[in-house]
Design a protein around this motif. Structure first.
Motif, short mmCIF file in Angstrom:
data_model
loop_
_atom_site.label_atom_id
_atom_site.label_comp_id
_atom_site.label_asym_id
_atom_site.label_seq_id
_atom_site.Cartn_x
_atom_site.Cartn_y
_atom_site.Cartn_z
N ALA A 59 -63.97 80.10 58.70
CA ALA A 59 -64.99 79.18 58.22
C ALA A 59 -65.16 79.29 56.71
O ALA A 59 -65.36 78.28 56.01
N GLY A 101 -64.55 76.29 54.10
CA GLY A 101 -65.62 75.88 53.20
C GLY A 101 -65.18 75.88 51.74
O GLY A 101 -65.53 74.97 50.97
N VAL A 106 -65.07 72.99 58.87
CA VAL A 106 -66.30 73.77 58.67
C VAL A 106 -67.31 73.44 59.76
O VAL A 106 -67.96 74.35 60.34
#
Length: 217
Positions: A161, A165, A195
């Motif tokens: 993640a 991002g 994300v």
């Protein structure tokens, strides 16, 4: 001699008649026959259940225990089993594992970045394509291996993640500056979607256990 025998027979006859005449009168004076279970102690409601339990066990070996002896334990066992079932069935997981989309996403970044570096000799392709793509694939692979061992893979999901991002931010800035849908707009949209996907996996309780086949996609 004869008189004595006659006198004895008369006495015995009178004795028998006397006993027979007195016996009906004395019958009501004899204590009534009370069975063991009609006794005052056993007439107590606390002893009735023991009677119902012991008598069948003595008469027949394989006999069901009366309901009052197993009601509490059975109810507790049913409640505990229902709580366990509810705890097992009510727990929710993500319908798609993180590595199911993370590995293809990282592979796409790695391949496209490698092609861009070979064709255009652009260092941006290494920074925003090859390196983060390889890292995402590696984290997704380790996440899958840990998941198969029924261990927590939260750190690997979080790592993917973070990479997604970072790429979403960089690609969005490049798209704003260049106004090019390909490749920056496409990569910005794809990274932002990843994300959101990783956030969904975390908020849904993570990946489903390996044994929970109904939750696996």
């Amino acid at each position: 001699m004869a008189s004595s025998q006659f006198y004895g027979s008369v006495v015995s006859t009178k004795g028998k008649s006397l006993v027979l005449s007195i016996a009906p009168r004395m019958h009501h004076l004899s204590p009534p026959k009370v069975s063991l279970w009609q006794h005052r102690r056993f007439s107590n409601p606390n002893f009735v259940s023991f009677k119902r339990l012991l008598v069948p066990l003595c008469v027949k070996k394989n006999v069901a225990i009366p309901p009052e002896f197993g009601s509490n334990s059975a109810a507790k066992s049913r409640i505990s089993s229902s709580n366990l079932n509810e705890a097992g069935t009510n727990k929710k997981y993500a319908k798609v594992h993180d590595f199911c989309l993370g590995i293809p996403y990282g592979g796409l970044l790695f391949i496209m970045g490698l092609i861009g570096y070979i064709v255009f000799r652009s260092p941006v392709s290494l920074v925003l394509g090859v390196i983060p793509g390889f890292g995402t694939v590696a984290l997704g692979f380790f996440s899958m291996m840990v998941w198969r061992k029924s261990k927590s893979n939260f750190i690997f999901i979080l790592g993917q993640a973070v990479i997604a991002g970072f790429l979403a931010r960089q690609y969005s800035q490049a798209f704003i500056l260049t106004q090019k849908i390909l490749p920056w707009g496409f990569y910005a949209f794809l990274s932002s979607a990843m994300v959101c996907f990783y956030a969904y996996v975390v908020l849904s309780g993570g990946n489903a256990p390996p044994g929970n086949k109904s939750k696996v996609v």
